[in-house]
Scaffold this active site. Structure first.
Site, PDB file in Angstrom:
ATOM      1  N   THR A 218      64.715 -62.765  86.375  1.00  0.00           N
ATOM      2  CA  THR A 218      64.934 -64.187  86.754  1.00  0.00           C
ATOM      3  C   THR A 218      64.138 -65.374  85.744  1.00  0.00           C
ATOM      4  O   THR A 218      64.791 -66.500  86.072  1.00  0.00           O
ATOM      5  CB  THR A 218      64.409 -64.400  88.178  1.00  0.00           C
ATOM      6  OG1 THR A 218      62.680 -64.141  87.995  1.00  0.00           O
ATOM      7  CG2 THR A 218      64.728 -63.360  89.189  1.00  0.00           C
ATOM      8  N   GLY A 219      63.786 -64.684  84.796  1.00  0.00           N
ATOM      9  CA  GLY A 219      63.230 -65.836  83.739  1.00  0.00           C
ATOM     10  C   GLY A 219      64.442 -66.128  82.850  1.00  0.00           C
ATOM     11  O   GLY A 219      65.648 -65.769  82.617  1.00  0.00           O
TER      12      GLY A 219
ATOM     13  N   VAL B  96      64.755 -65.614  79.365  1.00  0.00           N
ATOM     14  CA  VAL B  96      65.024 -64.616  78.716  1.00  0.00           C
ATOM     15  C   VAL B  96      65.672 -63.477  79.302  1.00  0.00           C
ATOM     16  O   VAL B  96      66.743 -62.926  78.875  1.00  0.00           O
ATOM     17  CB  VAL B  96      63.725 -64.107  77.831  1.00  0.00           C
ATOM     18  CG1 VAL B  96      64.129 -62.901  76.973  1.00  0.00           C
ATOM     19  CG2 VAL B  96      63.224 -65.041  77.029  1.00  0.00           C
TER      20      VAL B  96
ATOM     21  N   ARG C 246      57.203 -63.381  93.899  1.00  0.00           N
ATOM     22  CA  ARG C 246      57.717 -64.642  94.259  1.00  0.00           C
ATOM     23  C   ARG C 246      59.270 -64.666  94.016  1.00  0.00           C
ATOM     24  O   ARG C 246      59.833 -65.521  94.686  1.00  0.00           O
ATOM     25  CB  ARG C 246      57.067 -65.859  93.622  1.00  0.00           C
ATOM     26  CG  ARG C 246      57.480 -65.780  92.244  1.00  0.00           C
ATOM     27  CD  ARG C 246      56.635 -67.158  91.604  1.00  0.00           C
ATOM     28  NE  ARG C 246      57.025 -67.385  89.961  1.00  0.00           N
ATOM     29  CZ  ARG C 246      56.071 -66.820  89.058  1.00  0.00           C
ATOM     30  NH1 ARG C 246      55.103 -66.084  89.385  1.00  0.00           N
ATOM     31  NH2 ARG C 246      56.265 -66.796  87.657  1.00  0.00           N
TER      32      ARG C 246
ATOM     33  N   ARG D  49      53.398 -55.187  69.511  1.00  0.00           N
ATOM     34  CA  ARG D  49      53.995 -55.734  68.435  1.00  0.00           C
ATOM     35  C   ARG D  49      52.987 -55.177  67.123  1.00  0.00           C
ATOM     36  O   ARG D  49      53.379 -54.527  66.049  1.00  0.00           O
ATOM     37  CB  ARG D  49      53.940 -57.127  68.249  1.00  0.00           C
ATOM     38  CG  ARG D  49      55.230 -57.844  68.955  1.00  0.00           C
ATOM     39  CD  ARG D  49      55.168 -59.141  68.887  1.00  0.00           C
ATOM     40  NE  ARG D  49      56.155 -59.740  69.937  1.00  0.00           N
ATOM     41  CZ  ARG D  49      55.988 -61.200  70.289  1.00  0.00           C
ATOM     42  NH1 ARG D  49      54.993 -61.743  70.152  1.00  0.00           N
ATOM     43  NH2 ARG D  49      56.959 -61.555  71.095  1.00  0.00           N
TER      44      ARG D  49
ATOM     45  N   CYS E 183      59.746 -64.922  68.740  1.00  0.00           N
ATOM     46  CA  CYS E 183      61.014 -65.706  68.405  1.00  0.00           C
ATOM     47  C   CYS E 183      60.823 -66.320  66.972  1.00  0.00           C
ATOM     48  O   CYS E 183      61.847 -66.291  66.536  1.00  0.00           O
ATOM     49  CB  CYS E 183      61.541 -66.514  69.648  1.00  0.00           C
ATOM     50  SG  CYS E 183      60.130 -67.591  70.264  1.00  0.00           S
TER      51      CYS E 183
ATOM     52  N   GLN F 274      59.382 -75.938  66.890  1.00  0.00           N
ATOM     53  CA  GLN F 274      59.827 -74.932  67.820  1.00  0.00           C
ATOM     54  C   GLN F 274      60.190 -75.906  69.349  1.00  0.00           C
ATOM     55  O   GLN F 274      59.536 -76.558  69.778  1.00  0.00           O
ATOM     56  CB  GLN F 274      58.759 -74.112  68.216  1.00  0.00           C
ATOM     57  CG  GLN F 274      58.580 -73.193  66.978  1.00  0.00           C
ATOM     58  CD  GLN F 274      57.288 -72.142  67.010  1.00  0.00           C
ATOM     59  OE1 GLN F 274      56.663 -71.923  66.182  1.00  0.00           O
ATOM     60  NE2 GLN F 274      56.972 -71.555  68.561  1.00  0.00           N
TER      61      GLN F 274
ATOM     62  N   ARG G  84      55.417 -77.946  67.934  1.00  0.00           N
ATOM     63  CA  ARG G  84      56.170 -78.020  69.401  1.00  0.00           C
ATOM     64  C   ARG G  84      56.800 -79.404  69.131  1.00  0.00           C
ATOM     65  O   ARG G  84      56.264 -80.353  68.812  1.00  0.00           O
ATOM     66  CB  ARG G  84      55.193 -78.005  70.356  1.00  0.00           C
ATOM     67  CG  ARG G  84      56.260 -78.012  71.929  1.00  0.00           C
ATOM     68  CD  ARG G  84      56.907 -76.671  71.940  1.00  0.00           C
ATOM     69  NE  ARG G  84      56.001 -75.538  71.983  1.00  0.00           N
ATOM     70  CZ  ARG G  84      56.304 -74.212  72.240  1.00  0.00           C
ATOM     71  NH1 ARG G  84      57.576 -73.898  71.836  1.00  0.00           N
ATOM     72  NH2 ARG G  84      55.416 -73.318  72.601  1.00  0.00           N
TER      73      ARG G  84
ATOM     74  N   HIS H  96      64.875 -73.022  67.800  1.00  0.00           N
ATOM     75  CA  HIS H  96      63.645 -73.317  66.886  1.00  0.00           C
ATOM     76  C   HIS H  96      64.301 -73.503  65.471  1.00  0.00           C
ATOM     77  O   HIS H  96      65.117 -72.719  64.880  1.00  0.00           O
ATOM     78  CB  HIS H  96      62.899 -72.017  66.645  1.00  0.00           C
ATOM     79  CG  HIS H  96      61.822 -71.739  68.019  1.00  0.00           C
ATOM     80  ND1 HIS H  96      62.061 -72.624  69.055  1.00  0.00           N
ATOM     81  CD2 HIS H  96      61.002 -70.865  68.228  1.00  0.00           C
ATOM     82  CE1 HIS H  96      61.233 -72.131  69.868  1.00  0.00           C
ATOM     83  NE2 HIS H  96      60.792 -71.010  69.438  1.00  0.00           N
TER      84      HIS H  96
END
Length: 336
Positions: A13-14, A16, A41, A101, A130, A157, A236, A243
């Protein structure tokens, strides 16, 4: 599809996760069965895939039975807890979090750059950050052409890289400004509307941030250049999506700007977008929704004979996250 893959998308649901579902459909990935998982949720919600409504389930230790591939678009803690359970159940995990990673046993993969690494997996393949993906894409052809010696990378970003809260904060602050109301900062450290914040992630020893250290470590691992000199700054900016990174790349062998343009144009996943005379250069509003990383403003460094300056922009929800994960999945099933 009778012979397709049984897929689980974690964090469906996000932003990504939703983009992952769209890309699986757009690229006609062979999906035999799709399961969608999210936090408690989101239980009871549905997501759409291939015209069907898929119920969102809550993830638990038994969620991976019968699954071939798991695409994790959730947080680091969830990936650390559940990825080993998925592998134990017989699935291959493609993880987009920071959990795996830098694990020496887990390949960190950008398919255009190091596809062979993915095939050496032991059950988990990690996607880079990303910003790392967008930065390393144009560095690879330069490394192949003249061998990288030093990289200075400054990122700009988008707020969506910080999730839905970042997007909401920029929108709310912009609306407040337009109405002459007080601007409140609840999510970012400072006001983001009409401002730049040179602070992403927590500060660590030496005055760098976690985001900057990720950029250094991940580029070195992907390029298999553990001693590569990299100087990062991450910022940011008040942009919703995509980005941008300003890069200065010094190579052992001099690369002329014209040769760099050809190398970029020939590299898969890069689109050369460089015609200053026509005011043609990469910008977030052009690149948003695109799969390629756009490269422009290519010029030789006036202060260093073996260095180039250039500008790269990539949609961090697509190539910077969801697309890269789907490309890894395509790579894995093609090698079976």
């Amino acid at each position: 599809m009778a012979n397709g893959q049984r897929i689980a998308v974690i964090g469906a649901t996000g932003a990504v996760g939703q983009t992952t579902l769209k890309i699986l459909e757009q690229r006609k990935f062979p999906v035999r069965e799709l399961r969608a998982y999210a936090s408690a949720r989101s239980a009871g919600k549905t997501v759409t895939f291939a015209g069907e409504s898929i119920p969102v389930q809550t993830l638990d230790a038994n969620s991976f039975k019968g699954i071939d591939l798991v695409l994790f678009s959730a947080g680091t803690e969830q990936s650390r807890e559940f990825a080993p359970l998925a592998v134990k159940a017989g699935a291959v995990v493609i993880d987009k979090s920071n959990a795996w990673r830098m694990d020496p046993d887990v390949p960190l993969v950008v398919p255009e750059i190091n596809p062979a690494a993915a095939r050496r997996h032991k059950g988990i393949v990690a996607c880079p950050n990303c910003t790392t993906i967008v930065t390393v894409m144009p560095l690879k052809p330069l490394h192949d052409l003249g061998r990288l010696k030093r990289v200075v990378a400054t990122s700009f970003q988008a707020v969506s890289g910080a999730g839905v809260n970042g997007v909401a904060e920029l929108r709310e602050q912009t609306m407040a400004w337009s109405k002459g109301e007080a601007i409140k900062s609840k999510f970012f450290q400072h006001q983001i509307a009409f401002n730049l914040i040179p602070h992403i992630d927590k500060f660590v020893e030496g005055g760098y941030t976690g985001e900057e250290i990720k950029l250094v470590n991940e580029i070195r691992k992907i390029l298999e250049q553990p001693e590569l000199l990299i100087s990062p700054t991450t910022v940011r900016v008040p942009v919703f999506t995509a980005h941008s990174i300003s890069i200065n790349a010094e190579t052992e062998t001099k690369i002329a700007a014209a040769d760099a343009r050809k190398a970029f144009a020939d590299f898969p996943g890069i689109r050369l977008y460089d015609d200053p005379a026509q005011n043609r250069y990469p910008m977030p509003i052009i690149v948003e929704g695109q799969d390629d990383c756009f490269v422009g403003r290519i010029r030789e460094d006036l202060s260093c004979p073996n260095a180039l300056n250039f500008w790269v922009v990539g949609d961090q929800l697509r190539k910077g996250a969801a697309l890269n994960g789907v490309q890894i999945a395509e790579l894995l099933i093609s090698s079976r």
